[in-house]
Design a protein around this motif. Structure first.
Motif, mmCIF file in Angstrom:
data_model
loop_
_atom_site.group_PDB
_atom_site.id
_atom_site.type_symbol
_atom_site.label_atom_id
_atom_site.label_comp_id
_atom_site.label_asym_id
_atom_site.label_seq_id
_atom_site.Cartn_x
_atom_site.Cartn_y
_atom_site.Cartn_z
ATOM 1 N N GLN A 1 0.654 -1.165 -0.097
ATOM 2 C CA GLN A 1 -0.135 -0.217 0.113
ATOM 3 C C GLN A 1 0.777 1.489 0.376
ATOM 4 N N GLY A 2 0.853 2.252 0.039
ATOM 5 C CA GLY A 2 0.478 3.575 -0.135
ATOM 6 C C GLY A 2 0.953 4.697 -1.393
ATOM 7 N N GLY A 3 1.408 5.504 -1.652
ATOM 8 C CA GLY A 3 1.032 6.716 -2.859
ATOM 9 C C GLY A 3 -0.289 5.694 -3.952
ATOM 10 N N ARG A 4 -0.286 6.246 -4.787
ATOM 11 C CA ARG A 4 -1.528 5.679 -5.343
ATOM 12 C C ARG A 4 -2.482 4.215 -4.954
ATOM 13 N N ILE A 5 -1.708 2.754 -4.256
ATOM 14 C CA ILE A 5 -2.009 1.788 -4.087
ATOM 15 C C ILE A 5 -3.249 2.241 -2.776
ATOM 16 N N ARG A 6 -4.118 1.490 -2.687
ATOM 17 C CA ARG A 6 -5.025 1.763 -1.260
ATOM 18 C C ARG A 6 -4.378 0.462 -0.512
ATOM 19 N N THR A 7 -4.683 -0.622 -1.401
ATOM 20 C CA THR A 7 -4.409 -1.592 -1.065
ATOM 21 C C THR A 7 -4.746 -2.411 -1.942
ATOM 22 N N GLY A 8 -3.265 -3.586 -1.577
ATOM 23 C CA GLY A 8 -2.875 -4.384 -2.895
ATOM 24 C C GLY A 8 -2.515 -6.637 -1.799
ATOM 25 N N ASN A 9 -2.164 -7.205 -2.448
ATOM 26 C CA ASN A 9 -1.836 -8.500 -2.339
ATOM 27 C C ASN A 9 -1.089 -9.521 -3.305
ATOM 28 N N GLN A 10 -0.157 -9.849 -2.715
ATOM 29 C CA GLN A 10 0.439 -10.284 -4.201
ATOM 30 C C GLN A 10 0.539 -12.128 -3.601
ATOM 31 N N VAL A 11 0.358 -13.197 -4.582
ATOM 32 C CA VAL A 11 0.872 -14.857 -3.876
ATOM 33 C C VAL A 11 1.445 -15.345 -5.575
ATOM 34 N N GLY A 12 2.587 -15.889 -5.239
ATOM 35 C CA GLY A 12 3.552 -16.431 -5.424
ATOM 36 C C GLY A 12 4.446 -17.543 -5.419
ATOM 37 N N HIS A 13 5.157 -17.614 -5.649
ATOM 38 C CA HIS A 13 6.424 -18.650 -5.149
ATOM 39 C C HIS A 13 7.531 -18.816 -5.769
ATOM 40 N N VAL A 14 8.519 -19.637 -4.953
ATOM 41 C CA VAL A 14 9.662 -19.370 -5.939
ATOM 42 C C VAL A 14 9.743 -20.497 -6.764
ATOM 43 N N THR A 15 10.452 -20.311 -7.934
ATOM 44 C CA THR A 15 11.108 -21.054 -9.299
ATOM 45 C C THR A 15 12.614 -21.300 -8.811
ATOM 46 N N GLY A 16 13.561 -21.092 -8.402
ATOM 47 C CA GLY A 16 15.099 -21.280 -8.131
ATOM 48 C C GLY A 16 15.722 -20.321 -6.857
ATOM 49 N N PRO A 17 16.729 -20.614 -7.106
ATOM 50 C CA PRO A 17 17.474 -19.991 -6.249
ATOM 51 C C PRO A 17 17.356 -18.388 -6.047
ATOM 52 N N ASP A 18 16.853 -18.036 -7.008
ATOM 53 C CA ASP A 18 16.919 -16.537 -6.750
ATOM 54 C C ASP A 18 16.310 -15.731 -7.822
ATOM 55 N N THR A 19 15.433 -16.858 -8.279
ATOM 56 C CA THR A 19 13.543 -16.295 -8.656
ATOM 57 C C THR A 19 12.022 -16.622 -8.276
ATOM 58 N N ILE A 20 11.688 -15.314 -8.864
ATOM 59 C CA ILE A 20 10.278 -15.817 -8.201
ATOM 60 C C ILE A 20 9.274 -15.329 -9.399
ATOM 61 N N GLU A 21 7.571 -16.514 -8.910
ATOM 62 C CA GLU A 21 6.723 -15.778 -9.743
ATOM 63 C C GLU A 21 5.621 -15.200 -8.935
ATOM 64 N N LEU A 22 5.064 -13.939 -9.486
ATOM 65 C CA LEU A 22 4.218 -13.808 -8.299
ATOM 66 C C LEU A 22 2.561 -13.325 -9.298
ATOM 67 N N LEU A 23 1.836 -13.482 -8.848
ATOM 68 C CA LEU A 23 0.130 -13.149 -8.912
ATOM 69 C C LEU A 23 -0.211 -11.896 -8.076
ATOM 70 N N PHE A 24 -0.710 -10.644 -8.996
ATOM 71 C CA PHE A 24 -0.959 -9.533 -8.081
ATOM 72 C C PHE A 24 -2.253 -8.777 -8.540
ATOM 73 N N GLN A 25 -2.724 -8.447 -6.995
ATOM 74 C CA GLN A 25 -3.898 -7.643 -7.407
ATOM 75 C C GLN A 25 -3.861 -5.997 -6.687
ATOM 76 N N CYS A 26 -4.579 -5.251 -6.955
ATOM 77 C CA CYS A 26 -4.858 -3.839 -5.945
ATOM 78 C C CYS A 26 -5.864 -2.833 -6.105
ATOM 79 N N LEU A 27 -6.260 -2.265 -5.165
ATOM 80 C CA LEU A 27 -7.535 -0.658 -5.850
ATOM 81 C C LEU A 27 -6.581 -0.195 -5.259
ATOM 82 N N THR A 28 -6.760 0.750 -6.349
ATOM 83 C CA THR A 28 -5.416 2.408 -6.898
ATOM 84 C C THR A 28 -6.684 3.300 -5.280
#
Length: 121
Positions: free
Chosen positions: A47-74
């Motif tokens: 949150q903060g700036g233009r983001i009123r609230t948001g969240n992400q969910v995802g997973h670790v894909t390697g030793p230094d890589t990740i994938e996420l899905l995100f959603q927010c309400l501005t």
């Protein structure tokens, strides 16, 4: 969890990040992301700036890589959702960094690249 996922967990779990660069996105100055890692599962709130609230969910894909899905309400009432693939790194000061390629799935079109740096108190 595979041991090769441990560095990401150690670098992200219960840490906060601020935007370092995001020319084509909604998050920006004042937006703070707070990450949690449980095994290879990642979640966060932001949150903060233009983001009123948001969240992400995802997973670790390697030793230094990740994938996420995100959603927010501005702060303008927009509902947005998207995907991202990222790399976890470390800057010269020892702070964790995140670099993403991302795209919108709902509420907007296009995508871009963004970067974030750990907020150290």
């Amino acid at each position: 969890m595979d041991d090769h996922f441990s560095p990401v967990s150690e670098r992200l779990h219960n840490r906060r990040f601020a935007v370092a660069g995001n020319a084509h996105g909604v998050s920006g100055a004042g937006t703070v992301f707070h990450y949690y890692v449980d095994g290879h599962v990642i979640s966060s709130t932001y949150q903060g700036g233009r983001i009123r609230t948001g969240n992400q969910v995802g997973h670790v894909t390697g030793p230094d890589t990740i994938e996420l899905l995100f959603q927010c309400l501005t702060t303008d009432g927009e509902m947005l959702a998207g995907w991202s693939r990222g790399t976890v790194g470390v800057d010269d000061a020892g702070r964790t960094t995140l670099a993403f390629v991302w795209g919108w799935l709902s509420g907007a079109t296009g995508g871009g690249e963004s970067s974030y740096v750990e907020v150290c108190d």
